[in-house]
Enzyme design. Structure first.
Site, PDB file in Angstrom:
ATOM      1  CE  LYS A  19      -3.903   2.039   2.589  1.00 12.66           C
ATOM      2  NZ  LYS A  19      -4.764   1.881   3.795  1.00 12.66           N
ATOM      3  CB  SER A  44      -8.000   4.007   2.933  1.00 13.10           C
ATOM      4  OG  SER A  44      -7.092   3.347   3.812  1.00 13.10           O
ATOM      5  CB  SER A  62      -8.316   0.901   5.761  1.00 13.28           C
ATOM      6  OG  SER A  62      -9.047   2.076   5.998  1.00 13.28           O
TER       7      SER A  62
END
Length: 508
Positions: A83, A158, A182
């Protein structure tokens, strides 16, 4: 020997075994996943940056080690995606924001350092809501990620990029971060496994902070065993992180393998009454109930557990998180790094800062900065932020009381399956409600996992089953999660991701 074209559909554990027995090389695996990214990521947009050269170099080094009879870890040579909120030396780290566009960190986060030390080639950086603020990955400054199950729908947030990369077979493993769900919520809506470890169980050094007291990195995978294998690599104490827990952790891989036998005898499971009922999609609840029934048939005892303060978790979270975020994002001031916008004329430093933050931050980030600054302002601190912290204490006490009588707590991971892109973009409250079931774990610092529970009847999209354990007892997640996964696989006859529709124009 030449790698077959279906290696991208294999689990990380299967790939590790194939590497060990010489059926495939790390370079071949990495090339296949890079080719898969080339084929489908134009439609999915899971990646913000692909490091083709670096990944192949790391893969070649892994093959050289293996040829010499050496390996760095059980996953040495298995590719992974990261990420874009974790710093990577020499690779862009944008946090999905224009304000950090093109920034090349001078150091690796501890998680990335551990991945490299374990020999996992890093394919690239995945898309995310800007500074991890969102539940749909629609708030990325670089465009939304699409759900591989239905490209018109969100992949969660997210960390939708990491979940979508795994679900689209672009990467066998990924790293996400979980501030209010998330990792787990994207896992639920993409049919992947997502783990939020105990707060402090994985180092936050080099994780660009959204909310320091809530953020936690963790695995995003296709199976519970894969998550356990990855967790064993990235977990552990880090002296660079003052919140890192200094203790020896058990083998999560052993816990997952033990649970896969499917025997839940002696395990007491608490169903959280506050995380069900009106407003929850019927198909999601049906898959949840079926999963609970399977655990009962496997020997588990199930009881209903009330956690009354959980109904206030969402409100408390959306005061605590913006308050911490407004403080953390103050460092993006155009003076040190990142974007700098200089207005015409003879601007002051304050003018440059104002213009830069206006151009560099998106609407959701601005919204939360304003809310957080207000909550921390003189005259309002006690009424809002202080009260939210008291609710946080009550939520922790609810967990303590519940875990005094049960081994784990369970609920659906998210109230609904993936909604359509744009459907909730103009309604922040509706968007925030997606984190209803996941937020309590972050407020209390306890670990949680989302395991695919099947497809909802209404839309044929994945739903998730959330398991929560006491702090420091992450191995319970892997034992119960692996058991449920094995029981569901017997029922389905194949992994859930094998039921996903093919991406148009790309071989599956």
């Amino acid at each position: 020997m030449s790698a077959p074209t279906d290696w991208t559909r294999s689990t990380a554990a299967e790939l590790a075994q194939a590497l060990a027995d010489g059926s495939v090389t790390s370079v071949e695996l990495t090339e296949l996943h890079l080719a898969r990214i080339d084929a489908v990521d134009g439609a999915v947009h899971a990646f913000l940056h692909v490091d083709r050269e670096g990944a192949l170099a790391q893969a070649a080094a892994s093959d050289e080690r293996r040829a010499a009879g050496e390996t760095l870890s059980p996953l040495d040579g298995v590719p992974i995606a990261v990420k874009d909120v974790l710093t990577t030396e020499g690779l862009p780290t944008t946090c999905g924001s224009k304000i950090l566009e093109g920034w090349l960190p001078p150091y690796d986060s501890t998680v990335v350092s551990k991945l490299k030390a374990a020999g996992l080639p890093i394919l690239g950086k995945t898309n995310m809501d800007e500074f991890a603020m969102g539940s749909s990955t629609e708030h990325s400054a670089y465009g939304p990620t699409h759900n591989p199950w239905d490209l018109d729908r969100i992949p969660g947030g997210s960390g939708g990029g990491s979940a979508a990369a795994v679900a689209a077979f672009e990467a066998p493993l990924a790293i996400g971060t979980d501030t209010g769900g998330s990792i787990r919520q994207p896992g639920a809506v993409t049919g992947t496994v997502g783990v939020k470890p105990t707060y402090g169980g994985i180092s936050r050094y080099g994780l660009v902070a959204l909310a320091n007291s809530l953020d936690q990195a963790g695995p995003v995978t296709r199976t519970v065993l894969d998550s356990a294998l990855l967790h064993d690599i990235i977990g552990g104490h880090d002296p660079k992180d003052s919140t890192s827990i200094d203790q020896e952790w058990p083998s999560f891989t052993d816990a997952a393998r033990s649970g896969a036998a499917g025997d839940m005898t002696g395990v007491k499971i608490g169903v959280i009454t506050e995380l069900a009922g009106d407003g929850w999609q019927p198909g999601v609840m049906a898959r949840f109930t079926e999963s609970v029934d399977l655990l009962v048939k496997a020997g588990a005892e199930v009881v209903e557990v009330s956690c009354p303060s959980f109904v206030h978790a969402l409100a408390a979270y959306y005061l605590i998180l913006p308050a911490e975020a407004s403080s953390n994002l103050a460092k993006f001031d155009a003076m040190r790094y990142g974007l700098r916008v200089v207005p015409d004329g003879d601007p002051s430093a304050e003018d440059v800062m104002r213009a830069t933050r206006d151009a560099g931050f998106g609407d959701e980030v601005k919204r939360r900065i304003i809310l957080g600054t207000y909550a921390l302002s003189s005259g309002y601190y006690d009424a809002y932020y202080g009260q939210a912290q008291k609710v946080r204490t009550l939520i922790s006490r609810d967990f303590e009381a519940a875990f005094a009588s049960v081994d784990v707590l369970v609920s659906p991971t998210a109230p609904t399956t993936a909604f359509k892109l744009g459907e909730k973009l103009d309604d922040p409250i509706a968007m925030y409600l997606n984190d209803l079931a996941t937020i309590p774990a972050n407020l209390a610092g306890v670990p949680g996992i989302s395991v695919p529970s099947g497809l909802a009847d209404e839309d044929g999209l994945p739903a998730g089953f959330q398991i929560l354990a006491p702090a420091l007892e992450d191995e319970r997640l892997y034992r119960v999660g692996a058991a449920l996964e094995a029981l569901l696989a017997q029922q389905w006859g194949a992994p859930l991701l094998d039921q996903a529709p093919a991406l148009e124009g790309a071989p599956r």
